[in-house]
Design an enzyme around this catalytic site. Sequence first.
Site, mmCIF file in Angstrom:
data_model
loop_
_atom_site.group_PDB
_atom_site.id
_atom_site.type_symbol
_atom_site.label_atom_id
_atom_site.label_comp_id
_atom_site.label_asym_id
_atom_site.label_seq_id
_atom_site.Cartn_x
_atom_site.Cartn_y
_atom_site.Cartn_z
ATOM 1 N N ARG A 147 0.878 -1.170 0.000
ATOM 2 C CA ARG A 147 0.000 0.000 0.000
ATOM 3 C C ARG A 147 0.910 1.212 0.000
ATOM 4 N NH1 ARG A 147 -3.830 2.724 4.601
ATOM 5 N NH2 ARG A 147 -1.855 3.652 5.183
ATOM 6 N N TYR A 159 -1.901 11.671 7.285
ATOM 7 C CA TYR A 159 -2.228 10.314 7.687
ATOM 8 C C TYR A 159 -1.539 9.261 6.804
ATOM 9 C CZ TYR A 159 -4.544 5.990 6.873
ATOM 10 O OH TYR A 159 -4.760 4.672 6.645
ATOM 11 N N ASP A 216 -4.880 4.096 -0.229
ATOM 12 C CA ASP A 216 -6.005 4.397 0.671
ATOM 13 C C ASP A 216 -6.367 5.880 0.579
ATOM 14 O OD1 ASP A 216 -7.795 4.526 2.751
ATOM 15 O OD2 ASP A 216 -6.551 3.412 4.169
ATOM 16 N N HIS A 218 -8.797 7.175 2.347
ATOM 17 C CA HIS A 218 -9.256 7.490 3.695
ATOM 18 C C HIS A 218 -10.453 8.431 3.736
ATOM 19 C CE1 HIS A 218 -8.255 6.932 7.984
ATOM 20 N NE2 HIS A 218 -7.710 5.853 7.476
ATOM 21 N N GLU A 242 -8.786 2.318 -1.940
ATOM 22 C CA GLU A 242 -9.582 2.080 -0.733
ATOM 23 C C GLU A 242 -10.255 3.368 -0.247
ATOM 24 O OE1 GLU A 242 -7.134 0.674 2.465
ATOM 25 O OE2 GLU A 242 -8.742 0.906 3.937
ATOM 26 N N GLU A 268 -13.578 -0.589 6.350
ATOM 27 C CA GLU A 268 -12.922 -0.710 7.657
ATOM 28 C C GLU A 268 -13.717 -0.018 8.770
ATOM 29 O OE1 GLU A 268 -9.086 1.095 6.745
ATOM 30 O OE2 GLU A 268 -9.612 2.828 7.944
ATOM 31 N N ARG A 289 -13.498 -4.677 3.223
ATOM 32 C CA ARG A 289 -12.368 -4.262 4.059
ATOM 33 C C ARG A 289 -12.628 -4.383 5.557
ATOM 34 N NH1 ARG A 289 -7.901 -3.859 4.570
ATOM 35 N NH2 ARG A 289 -7.413 -1.696 5.025
ATOM 36 N N HIS A 318 -9.186 -5.999 7.087
ATOM 37 C CA HIS A 318 -8.432 -4.933 7.754
ATOM 38 C C HIS A 318 -7.425 -5.545 8.738
ATOM 39 C CE1 HIS A 318 -8.777 -0.935 10.177
ATOM 40 N NE2 HIS A 318 -8.039 -0.752 9.116
ATOM 41 N N ASP A 322 -3.710 -1.725 15.056
ATOM 42 C CA ASP A 322 -4.738 -1.641 16.103
ATOM 43 C C ASP A 322 -5.658 -2.868 16.113
ATOM 44 O OD1 ASP A 322 -5.248 0.458 13.808
ATOM 45 O OD2 ASP A 322 -7.260 -0.114 14.412
ATOM 46 N N GLU A 345 -4.311 -7.360 4.713
ATOM 47 C CA GLU A 345 -3.444 -6.271 5.174
ATOM 48 C C GLU A 345 -2.563 -6.781 6.317
ATOM 49 O OE1 GLU A 345 -5.603 -2.979 6.834
ATOM 50 O OE2 GLU A 345 -3.865 -1.668 6.836
ATOM 51 N N TRP A 408 -11.686 12.035 7.986
ATOM 52 C CA TRP A 408 -10.352 11.536 8.272
ATOM 53 C C TRP A 408 -10.238 10.115 7.778
ATOM 54 C CZ3 TRP A 408 -8.038 7.537 10.834
ATOM 55 C CH2 TRP A 408 -6.619 7.639 10.861
HETATM 56 C C1 GCO Z 1 -5.847 0.992 7.054
HETATM 57 C C2 GCO Z 1 -6.369 2.095 7.829
HETATM 58 C C3 GCO Z 1 -5.837 2.379 9.196
HETATM 59 C C4 GCO Z 1 -6.974 2.943 10.001
HETATM 60 C C5 GCO Z 1 -6.779 2.697 11.455
HETATM 61 C C6 GCO Z 1 -8.013 3.057 12.231
HETATM 62 O O1 GCO Z 1 -6.235 0.914 5.901
HETATM 63 O O2 GCO Z 1 -5.108 0.222 7.614
HETATM 64 O O3 GCO Z 1 -6.898 3.142 7.117
HETATM 65 O O4 GCO Z 1 -4.752 3.204 9.234
HETATM 66 O O5 GCO Z 1 -7.158 4.285 9.789
HETATM 67 O O6 GCO Z 1 -6.456 1.374 11.634
HETATM 68 O O7 GCO Z 1 -7.902 2.624 13.537
HETATM 69 MG MG MG Z 2 -7.779 2.153 5.372
#
Ligand code: GCO
Ligand code: MG
Length: 408
Positions: A147, A159, A216, A218, A242, A268, A289, A318, A322, A345, A408
């Site tokens: 990615r 980000y 991504d 976002h 994405e 996600e 996702r 995803h 986290d 991912e 975001w």
């Molecule tokens: C991804 C994501 C992450 C998320 C994050 C939210 O595609 O992995 O966009 O960066 O933003 O995991 O908690």
């Molecule tokens: Mg993402």
Amino acid sequence: MTIELVDVNITSPGRNFVTLKITTSDGITGLGDATLNGRELAVASYLADHVASMLIGRDEDRIEDTWQYLYRGPYWRRGPVTMAAIAAVDMALWDIKAKKAGMPLYQLLGGASREGVRVYAHASGTDYAALKNAITGYEELGYTAVRVQTGVPGLGQIYGVSNAGPGVRYDYEPAKRSGDRPSEERWDTRNYLNHMPGIFSQIREDFGTDLRILHDGHHRMTPIEAARFAKDIEPYDLFWLEDCTPGEDQTALRLVRQHSTTPLAIGEVFNSVYDYQTLITERLIDYVRSAVTHTGGITAMKKLLDFAAIYGIKSGIHGPTDISPVGMAAALHLDLAIHNFGIQEYMPHNEQTLEVFQTSFTFDKGFLHPGENPGLGVELDEDAAAGYDYTKAYLPVNRLLDGTVHDW
Ligand code: GCO
Ligand code: MG
């Protein structure tokens, strides 16, 4: 046998994780990931204050019944907190069932459909030179898919872009420990739309046609901006684009589809199959996702992916940092077993996290395998976990250059 103990573990080995541990009357334990980035304690309370006592005395083998009880029982449905809590219970019960069977979980899901699951890594850099260095680094490690995220002229830290410096890490930590409030970033879609196609063109020139390139957005574009972007980048053959538009607006993707053949991935921030109803039945996406952790667990995710399969849509589960190693294991077992696997991912966890959560994953030439240990195959070292206290951390907030809050 029945469920005897239910514990909620909160630990922060570099980042926060919430883990549910269920113990049966004959001493078998199961783990479930309940981590909801930046809102961890809400899920911990949902589990400890409202779910734990309902589980005690239940038959641990009745996974579907327990899922329906937790989903339909409280009347209030869906939402990330509820669905992460249900997911944790569901994962823990599948972990127990597979341990009782003496099999790795993927065997109970139908057995392996492939030898390993192709994963994509996170390559980023504040400029093209740093990004190129990151992609080269991943290729050397054997990855076949990356990615790519990079800085945009006129904007500061954005980000998904690591500023850790070359050779340190090419990925990033989504949530930052910034005290009581999230940090803030600035954004300008026009700069981004003008900058990114040139980046993809350079990547193709430098790395050829084999590399799978993902990106991504976002949720930052309007439908027409996303349509223009998806069309502009068609020549560079992305594996997927994405979250090009805000996730909750399902019909926005009709417009993107009308203009482009760039494959689309979304989900996600979704937490149930209903978030995908229009997207799947109208074939507006190519990849699902969702995280197993945020979408009600293995039971719900298997149904969602089977539904997607009927429409030729594949998985792209995803898997950022986290998602704990427990949630990642749940994803890997599903990935290995389902027919409509697309890609997984993968952001490897740091050393402290892997000391707290011991996994049996193996990585070989860009492919991951969950290992052959019975159950999910992850152990939680509670003594090690106790050494890391919960520390507030948040995802950043995004504003346009004039200060307007932006997606975001
Ligand atoms: C991804 C994501 C992450 C998320 C994050 C939210 O595609 O992995 O966009 O960066 O933003 O995991 O908690
Ligand atoms: Mg993402």
